[in-house]
Design a protein around this motif. Structure first.
Motif, short mmCIF file in Angstrom:
data_model
loop_
_atom_site.label_atom_id
_atom_site.label_comp_id
_atom_site.label_asym_id
_atom_site.label_seq_id
_atom_site.Cartn_x
_atom_site.Cartn_y
_atom_site.Cartn_z
N ARG A 1 -22.26 -46.95 -63.49
CA ARG A 1 -23.06 -48.06 -64.04
C ARG A 1 -22.12 -49.22 -64.40
O ARG A 1 -21.88 -49.51 -65.56
CB ARG A 1 -23.85 -47.59 -65.25
CG ARG A 1 -24.91 -46.59 -64.86
CD ARG A 1 -25.79 -46.14 -66.00
NE ARG A 1 -26.75 -45.17 -65.53
CZ ARG A 1 -27.87 -45.46 -64.89
NH1 ARG A 1 -28.19 -46.71 -64.65
NH2 ARG A 1 -28.68 -44.51 -64.47
N LYS A 2 -21.57 -49.82 -63.34
CA LYS A 2 -20.61 -50.92 -63.48
C LYS A 2 -20.67 -51.76 -62.22
O LYS A 2 -21.33 -51.39 -61.24
CB LYS A 2 -19.20 -50.35 -63.67
CG LYS A 2 -18.76 -49.50 -62.49
CD LYS A 2 -17.42 -48.84 -62.71
CE LYS A 2 -17.05 -48.02 -61.47
NZ LYS A 2 -15.79 -47.34 -61.63
N SER A 3 -19.97 -52.86 -62.22
CA SER A 3 -19.92 -53.71 -61.03
C SER A 3 -19.34 -52.92 -59.87
O SER A 3 -18.26 -52.33 -59.98
CB SER A 3 -19.05 -54.94 -61.33
OG SER A 3 -19.02 -55.77 -60.20
N VAL B 1 -33.58 -47.89 -70.11
CA VAL B 1 -32.49 -48.44 -70.93
C VAL B 1 -31.13 -48.32 -70.26
O VAL B 1 -30.18 -48.98 -70.67
CB VAL B 1 -32.45 -47.80 -72.34
CG1 VAL B 1 -33.75 -48.05 -73.09
CG2 VAL B 1 -32.15 -46.31 -72.28
N GLU B 2 -31.03 -47.50 -69.21
CA GLU B 2 -29.76 -47.34 -68.50
C GLU B 2 -29.57 -48.37 -67.38
O GLU B 2 -28.49 -48.46 -66.81
CB GLU B 2 -29.68 -45.93 -67.89
CG GLU B 2 -29.75 -44.83 -68.91
CD GLU B 2 -29.92 -43.46 -68.28
OE1 GLU B 2 -29.45 -42.49 -68.90
OE2 GLU B 2 -30.52 -43.35 -67.18
N TRP B 3 -30.63 -49.12 -67.08
CA TRP B 3 -30.59 -50.05 -65.96
C TRP B 3 -30.49 -51.49 -66.41
O TRP B 3 -31.00 -51.86 -67.46
CB TRP B 3 -31.83 -49.88 -65.08
CG TRP B 3 -31.74 -48.65 -64.25
CD1 TRP B 3 -32.19 -47.40 -64.58
CD2 TRP B 3 -31.09 -48.52 -62.99
NE1 TRP B 3 -31.88 -46.51 -63.59
CE2 TRP B 3 -31.21 -47.17 -62.60
CE3 TRP B 3 -30.44 -49.41 -62.15
CZ2 TRP B 3 -30.69 -46.69 -61.40
CZ3 TRP B 3 -29.92 -48.93 -60.96
CH2 TRP B 3 -30.04 -47.59 -60.60
N THR B 4 -29.80 -52.29 -65.59
CA THR B 4 -29.72 -53.73 -65.81
C THR B 4 -30.17 -54.40 -64.51
O THR B 4 -30.21 -53.76 -63.45
CB THR B 4 -28.28 -54.17 -66.11
OG1 THR B 4 -27.47 -53.88 -64.95
CG2 THR B 4 -27.72 -53.48 -67.35
N LYS B 5 -30.46 -55.67 -64.59
CA LYS B 5 -30.83 -56.43 -63.39
C LYS B 5 -29.70 -56.37 -62.37
O LYS B 5 -29.94 -56.21 -61.16
CB LYS B 5 -31.14 -57.89 -63.78
CG LYS B 5 -31.38 -58.81 -62.60
CD LYS B 5 -32.85 -58.93 -62.28
CE LYS B 5 -33.14 -60.01 -61.26
NZ LYS B 5 -33.19 -59.49 -59.89
N ASP B 6 -28.46 -56.45 -62.82
CA ASP B 6 -27.31 -56.38 -61.92
C ASP B 6 -27.27 -55.06 -61.16
O ASP B 6 -27.04 -55.03 -59.95
CB ASP B 6 -26.00 -56.60 -62.68
CG ASP B 6 -24.79 -56.49 -61.75
OD1 ASP B 6 -24.70 -57.29 -60.79
OD2 ASP B 6 -23.96 -55.58 -61.97
N LEU B 7 -27.49 -53.94 -61.86
CA LEU B 7 -27.47 -52.64 -61.19
C LEU B 7 -28.61 -52.52 -60.18
O LEU B 7 -28.43 -52.00 -59.08
CB LEU B 7 -27.56 -51.51 -62.22
CG LEU B 7 -26.29 -51.23 -63.02
CD1 LEU B 7 -26.58 -50.24 -64.16
CD2 LEU B 7 -25.19 -50.70 -62.12
N LYS C 1 -40.34 -55.47 -68.69
CA LYS C 1 -38.88 -55.45 -68.54
C LYS C 1 -38.49 -54.84 -67.20
O LYS C 1 -37.64 -55.38 -66.48
CB LYS C 1 -38.24 -54.66 -69.69
CG LYS C 1 -36.73 -54.62 -69.61
CD LYS C 1 -36.14 -53.88 -70.80
CE LYS C 1 -34.62 -53.83 -70.66
NZ LYS C 1 -34.00 -53.08 -71.73
N MET D 1 -36.77 -56.78 -63.92
CA MET D 1 -35.50 -56.33 -63.32
C MET D 1 -35.66 -56.10 -61.82
O MET D 1 -34.68 -55.98 -61.10
CB MET D 1 -35.01 -55.03 -63.96
CG MET D 1 -34.31 -55.25 -65.27
SD MET D 1 -33.37 -53.79 -65.80
CE MET D 1 -34.67 -52.65 -66.19
#
Length: 170
Positions: free
Chosen positions: A104-106, A126-132, A159, A163
């Protein structure tokens, strides 16, 4: 059902004797627990099936999936180690692991996809971001988030939609 205990501790006749409907409504009394093969036959050509694989033997499950011509109508969920076994047995079968925290990183999704080429990734909202999510989509991988619990409401759905996820478990 009206039974108790772990399914793995029961034989087929004991499971088939259970009533799977009476707890919902009297009109469903007598409804039997379907077999995996029966579920696949019922769903074929109508809907895809999320298979939350636990302990069933992969060869037996794969035989049922192939028998019902459901290889492209299922997605198999489990941990990465077991899903690697599924991919060895049936490389064309879509699998869905949760994305491990260390990825869970770039650039992490691409790293994980080299380890296990998954068609869908899972995990709690909660573990996810738009970037992921964007990383996954750039690789052609879908993202299904789990909104159960405190995010199982309109704000949590918004939300997830914002995303850009592909599926929401609710």
């Amino acid at each position: 059902t009206n039974g108790t205990g772990a399914v793995k501790d029961l034989d087929f006749s004991a499971i088939r004797a259970l009533d799977a409907g009476q707890k919902f409504d009297a009109k469903y009394a007598g409804e039997k627990v379907p077999t995996f093969d029966e579920v696949l036959a019922l769903c074929h050509g109508k809907t895809h099936v999320y298979v939350d694989h636990k302990e069933a033997p992969i060869p037996q499950m794969l035989t049922a999936i192939k028998k019902q011509d459901m290889e492209r109508e299922v997605v198999i969920y489990n941990g990465p180690r077991t899903l690697k076994e599924w991919k060895k047995a049936a490389p064309q079968l879509p699998v869905m692991p949760s994305l491990p925290n260390m990825y869970r990183k770039s650039g992490g999704v691409a790293e994980f996809e080299k380890e296990l080429p998954a068609e869908v990734l899972d995990g709690n909202l909660v573990e996810w971001t738009k970037d992921l999510v964007d990383q996954a989509h750039a690789l052609g991988v879908k993202v299904y988030v789990d909104n159960l619990g405190p995010n199982d409401n309109p704000a949590g759905f918004r939300k997830a939609i914002e995303m850009g996820v592909d599926g929401i478990q609710t």
